[in-house]
Design a protein around this motif. Sequence first.
Motif, PDB file in Angstrom:
ATOM      1  N   PRO A 119       0.839  -1.207   0.000  1.00 21.89           N
ATOM      2  CA  PRO A 119       0.000   0.000   0.000  1.00 21.89           C
ATOM      3  C   PRO A 119       0.870   1.252   0.000  1.00 21.89           C
ATOM      4  O   PRO A 119       2.039   1.218   0.419  1.00 21.89           O
ATOM      5  CB  PRO A 119      -0.797  -0.126   1.300  1.00 21.89           C
ATOM      6  CG  PRO A 119       0.015  -1.004   2.178  1.00 21.89           C
ATOM      7  CD  PRO A 119       0.740  -1.960   1.275  1.00 21.89           C
ATOM      8  N   THR A 163      -0.166   0.731   5.916  1.00 28.54           N
ATOM      9  CA  THR A 163      -1.546   0.315   5.698  1.00 28.54           C
ATOM     10  C   THR A 163      -2.212   1.239   4.691  1.00 28.54           C
ATOM     11  O   THR A 163      -1.725   2.341   4.395  1.00 28.54           O
ATOM     12  CB  THR A 163      -2.357   0.376   7.007  1.00 28.54           C
ATOM     13  OG1 THR A 163      -2.421   1.750   7.446  1.00 28.54           O
ATOM     14  CG2 THR A 163      -1.728  -0.480   8.095  1.00 28.54           C
ATOM     15  N   GLU A 164      -3.372   0.805   4.198  1.00 27.84           N
ATOM     16  CA  GLU A 164      -4.157   1.641   3.288  1.00 27.84           C
ATOM     17  C   GLU A 164      -4.696   2.866   4.021  1.00 27.84           C
ATOM     18  O   GLU A 164      -4.813   3.951   3.453  1.00 27.84           O
ATOM     19  CB  GLU A 164      -5.305   0.825   2.692  1.00 27.84           C
ATOM     20  CG  GLU A 164      -6.022   1.539   1.558  1.00 27.84           C
ATOM     21  CD  GLU A 164      -7.186   0.735   1.011  1.00 27.84           C
ATOM     22  OE1 GLU A 164      -7.770   1.169   0.006  1.00 27.84           O
ATOM     23  OE2 GLU A 164      -7.520  -0.318   1.594  1.00 27.84           O
ATOM     24  N   LYS A 199      -4.195   0.353  -2.204  1.00 27.40           N
ATOM     25  CA  LYS A 199      -3.929  -0.804  -1.350  1.00 27.40           C
ATOM     26  C   LYS A 199      -2.819  -1.652  -1.969  1.00 27.40           C
ATOM     27  O   LYS A 199      -2.001  -2.239  -1.269  1.00 27.40           O
ATOM     28  CB  LYS A 199      -5.208  -1.630  -1.209  1.00 27.40           C
ATOM     29  CG  LYS A 199      -5.107  -2.782  -0.230  1.00 27.40           C
ATOM     30  CD  LYS A 199      -6.461  -3.475  -0.102  1.00 27.40           C
ATOM     31  CE  LYS A 199      -6.404  -4.595   0.925  1.00 27.40           C
ATOM     32  NZ  LYS A 199      -7.721  -5.270   1.066  1.00 27.40           N
ATOM     33  N   ASP A 200      -2.815  -1.687  -3.309  1.00 21.84           N
ATOM     34  CA  ASP A 200      -1.795  -2.397  -4.079  1.00 21.84           C
ATOM     35  C   ASP A 200      -1.298  -1.406  -5.126  1.00 21.84           C
ATOM     36  O   ASP A 200      -1.954  -1.168  -6.143  1.00 21.84           O
ATOM     37  CB  ASP A 200      -2.421  -3.633  -4.730  1.00 21.84           C
ATOM     38  CG  ASP A 200      -1.434  -4.433  -5.569  1.00 21.84           C
ATOM     39  OD1 ASP A 200      -0.464  -3.837  -6.091  1.00 21.84           O
ATOM     40  OD2 ASP A 200      -1.644  -5.647  -5.738  1.00 21.84           O
ATOM     41  N   LYS A 241      -4.070   7.190  -3.718  1.00 23.26           N
ATOM     42  CA  LYS A 241      -3.695   6.169  -2.741  1.00 23.26           C
ATOM     43  C   LYS A 241      -3.990   4.816  -3.341  1.00 23.26           C
ATOM     44  O   LYS A 241      -4.749   4.692  -4.315  1.00 23.26           O
ATOM     45  CB  LYS A 241      -4.484   6.350  -1.453  1.00 23.26           C
ATOM     46  CG  LYS A 241      -5.952   6.033  -1.627  1.00 23.26           C
ATOM     47  CD  LYS A 241      -6.735   6.154  -0.373  1.00 23.26           C
ATOM     48  CE  LYS A 241      -8.185   5.708  -0.571  1.00 23.26           C
ATOM     49  NZ  LYS A 241      -8.870   6.343  -1.705  1.00 23.26           N
ATOM     50  N   ASP A 294     -14.927   3.732  -1.215  1.00 22.63           N
ATOM     51  CA  ASP A 294     -14.106   3.252  -0.089  1.00 22.63           C
ATOM     52  C   ASP A 294     -14.719   3.617   1.255  1.00 22.63           C
ATOM     53  O   ASP A 294     -14.049   4.115   2.148  1.00 22.63           O
ATOM     54  CB  ASP A 294     -12.686   3.832  -0.171  1.00 22.63           C
ATOM     55  CG  ASP A 294     -11.990   3.476  -1.463  1.00 22.63           C
ATOM     56  OD1 ASP A 294     -12.235   2.370  -1.968  1.00 22.63           O
ATOM     57  OD2 ASP A 294     -11.217   4.307  -1.960  1.00 22.63           O
ATOM     58  N   LEU A 305     -13.052   2.012   4.292  1.00 17.36           N
ATOM     59  CA  LEU A 305     -11.757   2.624   4.589  1.00 17.36           C
ATOM     60  C   LEU A 305     -11.955   3.992   5.244  1.00 17.36           C
ATOM     61  O   LEU A 305     -11.241   4.335   6.208  1.00 17.36           O
ATOM     62  CB  LEU A 305     -10.944   2.760   3.306  1.00 17.36           C
ATOM     63  CG  LEU A 305      -9.584   3.458   3.439  1.00 17.36           C
ATOM     64  CD1 LEU A 305      -8.668   2.684   4.372  1.00 17.36           C
ATOM     65  CD2 LEU A 305      -8.925   3.614   2.069  1.00 17.36           C
TER      66      LEU A 305
END
Length: 608
Positions: free
Chosen positions: A23, A77-78, A42-43, A40, A324, A327
């Motif tokens: 991330p 982290t995300e 996550k991957d 941004k 999201d 999130l």
Amino acid sequence: MALEHGNTFFDHKHFLKSLTRLPGVYRMMAGDGSVLYVGKAKDLKRRVSSYFTRAQNRRIQLMVAKIQGIEVTVTHTEAEALILENNLIKSLKPKYNILLRDDKSYPYIYLSADEFPRLAYHRGKRKAKGRFFGPYPNAGSMRETLQLLQKLFPVRQCDDSFYSNRSRPCLQYQIKRCSAPCVGFISEEAYAEDVKDAVLFLEGRTAEVIDGLVARMEKASSVLAFEQAARLRDQIAALSRIQEKQYITGERGDLDIIACSQKGGSTCIQLFLIRHGRNLGNKAFFPNTAGVDNEGEILSAFITQYYLGKQIPAEIIVSHPPDDRALLEEVLSLEAGRQVNVRQKVRANRAQWLRMAMQNAMLALDAKLASKAGMRDRLEALQRGLNLDDTPSRMECFDISHTSGELTVASCVVFDSNGPLKTDYRRFNIEGIQGGDDYAAMTQALTRRYTRIQSGEGVLPDILFIDGGKGQLHAAANVLEELAIVGVLLVGVAKGPDRRAGMEQLFLLGEDLPIILPADSPALHLIQQIRDEAHRFAITGHRQRRNKSRKTSVLEQISGIGAKRRQGLLKHFGGIQGIARAGIIDLERVEGISRTLAEQIYAAFHEE
């Protein structure tokens, strides 16, 4: 991790080979080193790859074409990536990110920690000793609350230098807005009682305040202190009125209501703040969306930029599901130190508040679009975008609406330098053409409109917008040529390849290639507003014509059925379908309908 940026071609395949799947945050860089976009992921590898492997809308295509380098920052982290993304967007203000322009601190009511505390306006960091109540959406709503507090609880609001140098009470004491602690007119204990009531009021615990005042009023009456009892009675009545006006039914906590509305290429976000069950007011935001027309994406960006670093309520109600959401809830909960919920599906009272916020967003957006200053900027941008010699002062737009080719209606809307000129709007019921022939419908509407103008019934526009591409444009050009009208610029407004807002193509007569304005162009926003208004006006007219036809067409053909009897039948049976289902005896029961008329009505609805 970064790739050098310059004026050379960006080899994204080479870059992606070594990009991590952790991330983090990525920054798209232009050739001059400026940041085009911050995102941004996550991957990181999968997210950045998507810009080069998937079909993208025109806004993203334009951005990708400018990329000369990509910089990434890996995070644990995300959620950490979201916080970093927010900080970078605020500091770098990238061109292709959604930007919340209003990033000011919000006002609070401050209660000092002095021996005789003061209530005051506060904006900025909350470091002073004492308590802070808010935030309020704007200074006006905060000042209104301070004025209410002055009327209800005579707690001082003067600054310390003014308070320390008094030898006699000021005007606030004379008009019963302060108890004059500066000159010892009230004891510390009695003053503390007023401060306590003010705090309970600000915390939304008005019922407790009223109960306490009632007890004090009854005690004053029992000892024959009628003047004091009367003052407490008036205070109770004032508090009850305010409670009815300000408090949200059945709500005692903290929540915010956020609605997003889009129109004419502009976006309005309306924010209502509820604290301790009290409606503190609302505020409208007009973010720069960089051509994004997805409400969920816009709300996600708004929530992140607005709340991180600020006081966060326990619940946020939104008009559209933000991207999201899970999130967002995780990051907001970490920031607040407790659970924060973001909800879109609400019922009962909360659904009503959400509708109210949505209505306010639409009204604020309409007001902004109609504002003279905004209109002037858009007209000047339109002049530049279409390469005109002068700023246009009058524009008209036509649109066609029908259902499967039936009951076709054409609309004409007019805009001048002040915005929509609704007194000059016109509708045309189209007759005598083959159903669904929009070219013929456009020709008939334009002919009727400009024949009247040529005969002196109106004013020619500087620009005539036609909703459609080259076909509609040539149909309009033929009409103007037939009527010998010159000096009017014809512009066809086509939706573009994937019919998304912001991708419109503008066709000018005699030009092979369309003009494509940037998605964030004020000129394009004006054209979208005019086109959307013509579309709305046409659809409204078509629906009215269709409803009228359904309700009255059969009845109007029956001899002896006038307007009064038609109205009576429609009311009695609840509409045309009820009349169609009714028998002869049922029809006879309607006032004014004889046996003969009933038989004629029945036959009209049941004949083969």
